[in-house]
Structures are given as structure tokens and as C-alpha cells.
Scaffold this active site. Structure first.
Site, PDB file in Angstrom:
ATOM      1  N   ASP A  49     -10.869   3.179   4.853  1.00 46.54           N
ATOM      2  CA  ASP A  49     -11.267   1.767   4.749  1.00 46.54           C
ATOM      3  C   ASP A  49     -12.792   1.616   4.841  1.00 46.54           C
ATOM      4  O   ASP A  49     -13.317   0.526   4.615  1.00 46.54           O
ATOM      5  CB  ASP A  49     -10.620   0.951   5.881  1.00 46.54           C
ATOM      6  CG  ASP A  49      -9.361   0.228   5.410  1.00 46.54           C
ATOM      7  OD1 ASP A  49      -9.239  -0.022   4.193  1.00 46.54           O
ATOM      8  OD2 ASP A  49      -8.508  -0.085   6.262  1.00 46.54           O
ATOM      9  N   GLN A  84      -4.042  -1.417   9.891  1.00 45.72           N
ATOM     10  CA  GLN A  84      -4.015  -2.777   9.337  1.00 45.72           C
ATOM     11  C   GLN A  84      -4.473  -3.780  10.404  1.00 45.72           C
ATOM     12  O   GLN A  84      -3.947  -3.804  11.510  1.00 45.72           O
ATOM     13  CB  GLN A  84      -2.593  -3.113   8.841  1.00 45.72           C
ATOM     14  CG  GLN A  84      -2.491  -4.434   8.101  1.00 45.72           C
ATOM     15  CD  GLN A  84      -3.259  -4.433   6.770  1.00 45.72           C
ATOM     16  OE1 GLN A  84      -3.279  -3.452   6.051  1.00 45.72           O
ATOM     17  NE2 GLN A  84      -3.894  -5.551   6.460  1.00 45.72           N
ATOM     18  N   LYS A 103       0.839  -1.204   0.000  1.00 40.92           N
ATOM     19  CA  LYS A 103       0.000   0.000   0.000  1.00 40.92           C
ATOM     20  C   LYS A 103       0.877   1.259   0.000  1.00 40.92           C
ATOM     21  O   LYS A 103       0.611   2.212  -0.739  1.00 40.92           O
ATOM     22  CB  LYS A 103      -0.925  -0.007   1.230  1.00 40.92           C
ATOM     23  CG  LYS A 103      -2.041  -1.053   1.112  1.00 40.92           C
ATOM     24  CD  LYS A 103      -2.769  -1.307   2.429  1.00 40.92           C
ATOM     25  CE  LYS A 103      -3.785  -2.431   2.248  1.00 40.92           C
ATOM     26  NZ  LYS A 103      -4.470  -2.833   3.480  1.00 40.92           N
TER      27      LYS A 103
END
Ligand code: NDP
Length: 304
Positions: free
Chosen positions: A119, A96, A52
Site C-alpha cells: 500500500d 484494510q 481485492k
């Protein structure tokens, strides 16, 4: 022959569009920024997060990789999130998952400013998505919609069956399909006679987390099959169950000692009209959509 929906090519097209948008924003003195928080040393998470961060660099986004130790407490993480919420150079905050056991994951995800929740996991964004308001949507389901649209698969009026109801994939995928005017059925572990339901699907989305679970007899011939699952298989027995006779896969399996299989049995793809392979289907879209989401957050935060 079914059509293979090439997620890698679609993701590349999206990334190119994002890079163009980033260039246009740069001309106005704006550089979208993503903070990626990676706790401890979970090998799969390290690979995802580095990828990412690298993609940010490739597309011209600013990124900040923050790596607290795996002994970090909920309070320390909440302080970190508060600091990121306040930073003007950060438009998106990515935490994460999974986090170590001692960290309260829900409290942390709820602490992210909804405007920076790239997200799409914050309840405010989940609510906005459901209400059909502008929202930052979870990246994997958003990627599913991009694959369908860019492959010219008709969604409006189609019967879409989503197997899986997680907050991260199944539920938001169902909601996005509904907004595209599909007739949506959501299935889960308590669904009775699952095959009877999945056989009615024009678009079948599998987000279950069980290798090769969707068997050929569960798919209507000609349906579009979107396989979100990513399962690593390591034994010869499992390999033969899914890929017996596939020499290319076998060579890769023998070399690496593992291979990936989705939630759909590879034989089920043969009946479909179109399908996303694993790997190379939905997977590559997730990072591309994260980049798109960060640029969107940067623009929304500035009222653009
Ligand atoms: P979860 O474990 O959170 O959810 C799985 C869902 O599948 C649950 O709703 C569960 O039902 C349902 N399910 C489990 N067993 C059955 C069964 N026998 N019959 C019907 N439904 C069943 O998984 P996620 O949603 O997080 O992920 C799903 C898959 O997608 C995984 O393989 C994951 O690796 C992959 N994934 C891929 C991503 C990508 O980038 N391509 C990103 C995120 C996930 P119930 O609610 O009743 O328990």
C-alpha cells in the site's frame, strides 16, 4: 465535449498486463502472494477486501484473507504482522483501514516490512518516494499517474494542482506528479482563495472527501480534472444539487437509495478538456495498482 477518462478500461488493461507477468513468474516457480487483513465487520471494508482477494484469484496471485475479530488488540495485530513479515509465500501485506479504535494504526503500519508494504504507507516507502528511489507507492496516486499517462495527457511542464494533502492520496500524488516534471501546487483546508489557485491548473487533482466541492468556476476551461473523491449521497436534496435532470442517475438513485459523487461538481466536468467520472474513474485503478504493486514487491524481494 470533454473526453471521459475511462478508469475501468485502463484498470482492465493493467490487470491483463499483471496476469501476463504472473504467468511469466510462474514459469520460474514464483507465485506472488498477498495477505489481506480485514478486522471486524465494516461493510465497506468487507466489499473492498473481498474484491481485492477475488482479483488476486482472477490474475493468478496467491492470497490469504485473515479476519481477526473487532476485539483484537494492538499486540495481537503486531504478532500477526510479524508472522506475515516472516512468511516466504507472502510478498504483500494489506491492512484494510479503518481499524477499531483500540488498535494503534500507526504502530501497525510501521511494523509492516517496507519490502512487503504494497500500500506504500510505511514511512520508509514515503521517504524513498520523496527521494526518487525505487519504492512501493500508494496505489490510488499511482493509479492517477497511470490514467494520465495512458490517456496521453502531457504531465511534463504542466501546472498540476492537488487539492488535499493526506499521506494516502494528496501528498504522494503531488510527489509522483513532481517526478513526472509537473509544476506542482498542493492545496488544503487553510489555502487562501482556493479557486484562484485551482483555476491555474492544467491538471487538477481533487482528493478532499467533500461531495461536489470543486465548483465549475474553480476549473480552467480545457483542464484535465482527476476526481479521486468517493462520497455516497442519500438524500433527494443532495441528489438534485448534483444530478438534477440526469434521468439515468435518477433511476439508479431511486432503485438503490444512494449514488456516488466525487469531490468535483458534475457541472465542472463539462468545462474540462478531460475528466475521470465517479464512479468508473480513479476507483477501479486502486485495486489494479495493488495487484501491480504485489507483483513488483515479489520481484524486488527476489532481486529481479
Ligand atoms: P483526508 O480526509 O485524509 O484528506 C482530505 C484533504 O482534503 C485534507 O488534506 C484536507 O486539508 C483537505 N480539505 C478538506 N477540506 C478542504 C477545503 N475546504 N478546502 C481545501 N482542502 C480541504 O482524505 P483522503 O485523502 O483519504 O481521501 C480524499 C478523498 O479521496 C475521499 O473522498 C476518499 O473517499 C477518496 N479516496 C478514494 C480512493 C479511491 O480508490 N478512488 C482511495 C482513497 C481515498 P487539511 O489537511 O488542511 O485538513
Amino acid at each position: 465535449m470533454p473526453k471521459v477518462l475511462d478508469g475501468t478500461a485502463i484498470a482492465a488493461a493493467i490487470k491483463q498486463e499483471v496476469a501476463e507477468e504472473v504467468r511469466a513468474l510462474a514459469a520460474r516457480g514464483i507465485r506472488p502472494g498477498l495477505a489481506a487483513v480485514l478486522v471486524g465487520h465494516v461493510p465497506a471494508s468487507e466489499i473492498y477486501v473481498r474484491s481485492k482477494v477475488q482479483t488476486c484469484a482472477d490474475l493468478g496471485l496467491y492470497s490469504d484473507l485473515i479476519t481477526p475479530p473487532d476485539t483484537v488488540t494492538t499486540e495481537e495485530m503486531l504478532d500477526l504482522v510479524a508472522a506475515l513479515n516472516a512468511r516466504d509465500d507472502i510478498d504483500g501485506i494489506l491492512i484494510q483501514l479503518p481499524l477499531p479504535k483500540q488498535v494503534d494504526t500507526k504502530a501497525l503500519l510501521d511494523a509492516v516490512l517496507p519490502a512487503k508494504d504494497v500500500d506504500g504507507f510505511h514511512p520508509v516507502n514515503a521517504g524513498r518516494l520523496q527521494a526518487g528511489r525505487p519504492a512501493l507507492a500508494p496505489c490510488t496516486p499511482a493509479g492517477v499517474i497511470e490514467i494520465l499517462k495512458r490517456s496521453h495527457i502531457p504531465i511534463s511542464g504542466a501546472h498540476a494542482v492537488v487539492v488535499g494533502r493526506s499521506d494516502i492520496v494528496g501528498k504522494p500524488a503531488a510527489m509522483l506528479l513532481l517526478h513526472e516534471n509537473a509544476t506542482v501546487t498542493i492545496c488544503h483546508s487553510k489555502t487562501r482563495d482556493l479557486g484562484e489557485v485551482t483555476r491555474q491548473a492544467d491538471i487538477l487533482v481533487a482528493a478532499i472527501g467533500r461531495p461536489g466541492f470543486i465548483a465549475p468556476e474553480m476549473v480552467k476551461p480545457g483542464a484535465t480534472v482527476i476526481d479521486v473523491g468517493i462520497n455516497r449521497i442519500t438524500t433527494r436534496e443532495e441528489f438534485d444539487r448534483f444530478f438534477a435532470g440526469n434521468e439515468k442517475r435518477e433511476a439508479a438513485f431511486l432503485k438503490r437509495g444512494s449514488t456516488l459523487v466525487g469531490d468535483v461538481h458534475p457541472k465542472a466536468f463539462e468545462l474540462s478538456g478531460a475528466y475521470t467520472p465517479v464512479p468508473g474513474g480513479v476507483g477501479p485503478l486502486t485495486i489494479a495498482m495493488l495487484m501491480a504493486s504485489t507483483v513488483r514487491a515479489a520481484k524486488m524481494r527476489r532481486g529481479l
